[in-house]
Design a protein around this motif. Structure first.
Motif, PDB file in Angstrom:
ATOM      1  N   HIS A 279       0.843  -1.201   0.000  1.00 36.00           N
ATOM      2  CA  HIS A 279       0.000   0.000   0.000  1.00 36.00           C
ATOM      3  C   HIS A 279       0.881   1.256   0.000  1.00 36.00           C
ATOM      4  N   CYS A 280       0.553   2.179  -0.875  1.00 32.49           N
ATOM      5  CA  CYS A 280       1.294   3.442  -0.938  1.00 32.49           C
ATOM      6  C   CYS A 280       0.406   4.508  -1.571  1.00 32.49           C
ATOM      7  N   CYS A 281       0.132   5.576  -0.816  1.00 33.40           N
ATOM      8  CA  CYS A 281      -0.673   6.681  -1.347  1.00 33.40           C
ATOM      9  C   CYS A 281       0.205   7.605  -2.186  1.00 33.40           C
ATOM     10  N   SER A 282      -0.327   8.041  -3.287  1.00 27.76           N
ATOM     11  CA  SER A 282       0.413   8.936  -4.167  1.00 27.76           C
ATOM     12  C   SER A 282       0.391  10.366  -3.617  1.00 27.76           C
ATOM     13  N   GLN A 283       1.467  11.110  -3.888  1.00 26.15           N
ATOM     14  CA  GLN A 283       1.527  12.519  -3.514  1.00 26.15           C
ATOM     15  C   GLN A 283       0.731  13.396  -4.485  1.00 26.15           C
ATOM     16  N   GLU A 284       0.202  12.789  -5.532  1.00 30.19           N
ATOM     17  CA  GLU A 284      -0.491  13.563  -6.553  1.00 30.19           C
ATOM     18  C   GLU A 284      -1.746  14.243  -6.021  1.00 30.19           C
ATOM     19  N   GLU A 285      -2.379  13.654  -4.996  1.00 35.87           N
ATOM     20  CA  GLU A 285      -3.598  14.228  -4.438  1.00 35.87           C
ATOM     21  C   GLU A 285      -3.314  15.150  -3.255  1.00 35.87           C
ATOM     22  N   PRO A 290       1.412  24.617  -6.578  1.00 37.45           N
ATOM     23  CA  PRO A 290       0.894  25.989  -6.542  1.00 37.45           C
ATOM     24  C   PRO A 290      -0.230  26.168  -7.562  1.00 37.45           C
ATOM     25  N   LEU A 291      -1.398  26.620  -7.068  1.00 37.43           N
ATOM     26  CA  LEU A 291      -2.557  26.797  -7.946  1.00 37.43           C
ATOM     27  C   LEU A 291      -2.825  28.258  -8.268  1.00 37.43           C
ATOM     28  N   GLN A 292      -2.739  29.118  -7.247  1.00 35.19           N
ATOM     29  CA  GLN A 292      -3.023  30.545  -7.442  1.00 35.19           C
ATOM     30  C   GLN A 292      -2.095  31.380  -6.571  1.00 35.19           C
ATOM     31  N   VAL A 293      -1.785  32.566  -7.065  1.00 32.92           N
ATOM     32  CA  VAL A 293      -1.077  33.572  -6.285  1.00 32.92           C
ATOM     33  C   VAL A 293      -1.962  34.810  -6.240  1.00 32.92           C
ATOM     34  N   LEU A 294      -2.386  35.194  -5.043  1.00 35.11           N
ATOM     35  CA  LEU A 294      -3.330  36.304  -4.869  1.00 35.11           C
ATOM     36  C   LEU A 294      -2.549  37.546  -4.465  1.00 35.11           C
ATOM     37  N   PRO A 569      -9.751  18.983   2.029  1.00 34.90           N
ATOM     38  CA  PRO A 569      -8.361  18.948   2.489  1.00 34.90           C
ATOM     39  C   PRO A 569      -7.319  18.933   1.382  1.00 34.90           C
ATOM     40  N   ALA A 570      -7.748  18.988   0.116  1.00 32.22           N
ATOM     41  CA  ALA A 570      -6.781  19.104  -0.972  1.00 32.22           C
ATOM     42  C   ALA A 570      -6.326  20.546  -1.166  1.00 32.22           C
ATOM     43  N   LEU A 571      -6.881  21.478  -0.383  1.00 29.44           N
ATOM     44  CA  LEU A 571      -6.532  22.889  -0.527  1.00 29.44           C
ATOM     45  C   LEU A 571      -5.825  23.404   0.719  1.00 29.44           C
ATOM     46  N   LEU A 572      -4.748  24.137   0.489  1.00 25.95           N
ATOM     47  CA  LEU A 572      -3.957  24.749   1.554  1.00 25.95           C
ATOM     48  C   LEU A 572      -3.651  26.183   1.143  1.00 25.95           C
ATOM     49  N   ALA A 573      -3.750  27.126   2.075  1.00 28.52           N
ATOM     50  CA  ALA A 573      -3.445  28.531   1.797  1.00 28.52           C
ATOM     51  C   ALA A 573      -2.299  28.987   2.680  1.00 28.52           C
ATOM     52  N   THR A 580       1.657  38.413  -0.705  1.00 25.77           N
ATOM     53  CA  THR A 580       0.821  37.492  -1.475  1.00 25.77           C
ATOM     54  C   THR A 580       0.208  36.430  -0.586  1.00 25.77           C
ATOM     55  N   VAL A 581      -0.873  35.861  -1.083  1.00 25.86           N
ATOM     56  CA  VAL A 581      -1.476  34.648  -0.535  1.00 25.86           C
ATOM     57  C   VAL A 581      -1.378  33.590  -1.615  1.00 25.86           C
ATOM     58  N   ARG A 582      -0.897  32.442  -1.262  1.00 22.38           N
ATOM     59  CA  ARG A 582      -0.752  31.367  -2.247  1.00 22.38           C
ATOM     60  C   ARG A 582      -1.694  30.219  -1.896  1.00 22.38           C
ATOM     61  N   LEU A 583      -2.328  29.694  -2.943  1.00 17.66           N
ATOM     62  CA  LEU A 583      -3.217  28.547  -2.802  1.00 17.66           C
ATOM     63  C   LEU A 583      -2.511  27.330  -3.376  1.00 17.66           C
ATOM     64  N   TRP A 584      -2.439  26.276  -2.564  1.00 16.61           N
ATOM     65  CA  TRP A 584      -1.756  25.045  -2.949  1.00 16.61           C
ATOM     66  C   TRP A 584      -2.780  23.930  -3.066  1.00 16.61           C
ATOM     67  N   GLY A 585      -2.567  23.041  -4.040  1.00 16.16           N
ATOM     68  CA  GLY A 585      -3.490  21.934  -4.246  1.00 16.16           C
ATOM     69  C   GLY A 585      -2.798  20.745  -4.874  1.00 16.16           C
ATOM     70  N   PRO A 586      -3.560  19.734  -5.284  1.00 19.35           N
ATOM     71  CA  PRO A 586      -2.971  18.538  -5.892  1.00 19.35           C
ATOM     72  C   PRO A 586      -2.528  18.787  -7.315  1.00 19.35           C
ATOM     73  N   LYS A 587      -1.740  17.863  -7.828  1.00 18.05           N
ATOM     74  CA  LYS A 587      -1.279  18.005  -9.214  1.00 18.05           C
ATOM     75  C   LYS A 587      -2.412  17.764 -10.195  1.00 18.05           C
ATOM     76  N   THR A 588      -3.320  16.870  -9.856  1.00 20.71           N
ATOM     77  CA  THR A 588      -4.422  16.536 -10.751  1.00 20.71           C
ATOM     78  C   THR A 588      -5.591  17.469 -10.487  1.00 20.71           C
TER      79      THR A 588
END
Length: 613
Positions: A279-285, A290-294, A569-573, A580-588
């Motif tokens: 069992h191994c969870c991918s880091q992709e999720e 980086p998704l947005q820079v506010l 929980p796929a979103l982090l600010a 700036t405020v940066r929004l982080w998310g999964p690769k997919t």
């Protein structure tokens, strides 16, 4: 078992006692788990065929002079064969299990254990007791976890089942005989004997089942009894119940513990993962992309916080403004809703109301005021008690009926939702607050490097929960209210157990001087933590590991605050002194979530990157 299209003539040759016992006991298991590990004695385990190497007359298929090939198995291999044999019996492949035992020369269970199982499952209690007497030398002298003789405990369990079945069958005299002449003379577990005697008064079987927590006479209750009895027998006599499945479950659990990105909405167990691969969870999720820079703030951004419903993000800046952003969880982006102005100081903290419609805005140490906003109606209420006050933190009660606020100059107020002071606690200098779910206890970090609990309601009380050696800059508490994250001056990020009042972990990597930096729990089960840092990075750790899982690079100055979306929980600010405020998310993520020209989501290109460790 056949080899190369040939079969074993079951009438040929003399069978040893072990294989004979297995054949005679077909169907005895009836779905119940078979018993324990190997035994070195001759009467417990014999080779069906003499061990040795292939002879000259042996052909390529393993047959010598028409007979089966001799196979030598070491102890580990014998264990594995027995585990497989037990599992085959459990799933109903009786004949396959018998042939496996014959061909391997292994014995699945001790002959006396085989008889014991058959008699227990058939309800022949006299013979089962006789079989237990035969097994007595193999378990003599053993005691269970509370000091009872294992043999006495096993006899007690047998007689208890016998007694209950007599009661169910409407044979109270026979049940009374068992109670007086068999159970009581054992002088074992007297409180249970008294409890069993009370079942004589049950008006009907339904009351008996309920009071005894018993399924009634039959396969189900006897199988449960057999499972309990198996646990007392040595593994050389009878394997523990469902031993192979138990071992595989332990393997899945261990792999889950080792999985650095494990964070699933469902419980991971043997029934919902593949046993064919680790069992191994991918880091992709994981929120590492980086998704947005506010860039809408005009100065340093000191605070950011997702709302309890996960659909809004509030950011506060040194420019005195608060910006409310709408979160689109499908597109993985945010869109500016409105700007809240009118604050006379920079915005250093924001506290959301549980309804996600109201929030409290406060400033730095020299700010004596609070602003209570209704963001739906864009109305504000200013709370100002004294120009000498310093109100640098606040927290709503979880029922939303009131809040606490305070600061490092000694103010500590309990207020109604409109800002009216309801109660005060004099002389307490606080720099962080949390209102517990009982709606009466408040946790407060103070200038003496402590976190203390305060009960405002009658009777009032306070006590120290955490004591650090350096200043507590900020702290946050997880949803279970068991763990707390503390950003400690000159030390970094510490994890405390509030119930046991002990330091659990010091997370490595983060740079923490004397700046106010906010950290957060995150993930579906809050299995991760994240923090800003004075080295301009966002750090993410698994809650059970000290080394960082990832370092998110992109900000150019100190990262003051991070917030993990509590619902998505796929979103982090993250908020930084770089404005700036940066929004982080999964690769997919959907394509338009990272499209800088999207009309729905504000986004700009960036050289942000992620470093994983």
């Amino acid at each position: 078992m056949g080899m190369a299209g040939q079969t074993i003539d079951r009438d040929e040759g003399e069978r040893m006692s072990c294989a004979h016992e297995i054949t005679m006991s077909r169907g005895a298991a009836n779905g119940s788990a078979a018993g324990s590990s190997h035994n070195s004695s001759a009467d417990m385990q014999q080779d069906v065929h003499a061990n040795g190497n292939a002879t000259e007359g042996e052909d390529k298929c393993g047959y010598a002079n028409g007979g089966p090939r001799t196979i030598h198995l070491d102890q580990t291999e014998r264990d594995i064969v027995r585990l497989i044999g037990q599992h085959l019996k459990i799933v109903g492949l009786e004949r396959s299990a018998e042939l496996l035992m014959e061909e391997s020369g292994c014995c699945l269970e001790h002959p006396s254990a085989i008889k014991f199982r058959a008699h227990v499952l058939s309800g022949d209690w006299v013979k089962a007791d006789h079989d237990l007497q035969e097994l007595h030398p193999l378990i003599d002298g053993k005691h269970n976890s509370i000091g009872f003789s294992v043999f006495q405990e096993m006899r007690f369990l047998l007689l208890e089942q016998k007694y209950l079945e007599f009661l169910e069958e409407g044979r109270p005299l026979d049940a009374l005989h068992v109670l007086r002449n068999e159970l009581t003379p054992l002088q074992h577990n007297t409180p249970r004997v008294h409890q069993l005697s009370s079942y004589m008064m049950c008006a009907n079987n339904e009351e008996l089942y309920q009071r005894a927590s018993w399924e009634g006479k039959g396969v189900k209750s006897r199988n449960k009894l057999m499972d309990r009895l198996q646990n007392f027998l040595p593994p050389t006599v009878m394997l523990p119940p469902r031993r192979l499945r138990s071992l595989l479950s332990q393997a899945v659990e261990m792999q889950t513990e080792r999985c650095t990105c494990h964070d699933m909405a469902w419980e991971t167990n043997i029934d919902n993962v593949s046993l064919l691969v680790d069992h191994c969870c991918s880091q992709e999720e994981f929120p590492m992309q980086p998704l947005q820079v506010l860039n809408e703030h005009c100065d340093e951004v000191w605070y950011c916080k997702f709302s309890p419903d996960g659909l809004k993000l509030a950011t506060g800046s040194k420019d005195t403004s608060v910006i409310i952003w709408d979160v689109d969880p499908k597109a993985m982006c945010v869109k500016q809703r409105r700007t809240l102005d009118g604050h006379t100081y920079g915005v250093s903290f924001i506290a959301w109301h549980p309804d996600s419609k109201h929030l409290i805005v406060g400033g730095p140490e020299d700010c004596p005021d609070l602003w209570i906003w209704n963001i739906e109606e864009e109305k504000q209420t200013k709370m100002s008690h004294s120009p000498e006050d310093s109100l640098t933190c606040a927290a709503f009660s979880q029922d939303g009926s009131r809040f606490v606020t305070g600061g490092v100059r000694g103010q500590f107020y309990l207020c109604d939702i409109d800002g009216t002071i309801h109660d005060t606690w004099d002389g307490v200098r606080v720099n962080g607050l949390y209102f517990k779910s009982d709606n009466r206890t408040v946790l407060a970090a103070d200038t003496h490097h402590r976190i203390r609990s305060y009960a405002f309601d009658t009777p009032r009380g306070d006590q120290t929960i955490v004591q650090e050696q350096h200043a507590i800059m900020t702290f946050s508490v997880n949803a279970s209210e068991r763990l707390a994250l503390l950003n400690i001056s000159q030390q970094g990020l510490h994890l405390w157990d509030l119930q046991d009042r002990c330091l659990v972990r010091r997370f490595q990597g983060v740079t923490q001087g004397n700046y106010t930096i906010y950290s957060t729990f995150g993930g579906i089960h809050e299995s991760f933590v994240a923090s800003g840092s004075e080295d301009n990075k966002v750090y993410i750790w698994h809650i059970k590991r000290e080394e960082p899982l990832a370092r998110l690079v992109g900000h150019t100055r100190t990262v003051n605050c991070v917030s993990w979306n509590p619902v998505y929980p796929a979103l982090l600010a993250s908020a930084s002194d770089d404005g700036t405020v940066r929004l982080w998310g999964p690769k997919t993520v959907p394509q338009h979530a990272t499209n800088s020209e999207s009309d729905d989501c504000s986004s700009t290109s960036s050289s942000s990157s992620c470093m994983t460790t």
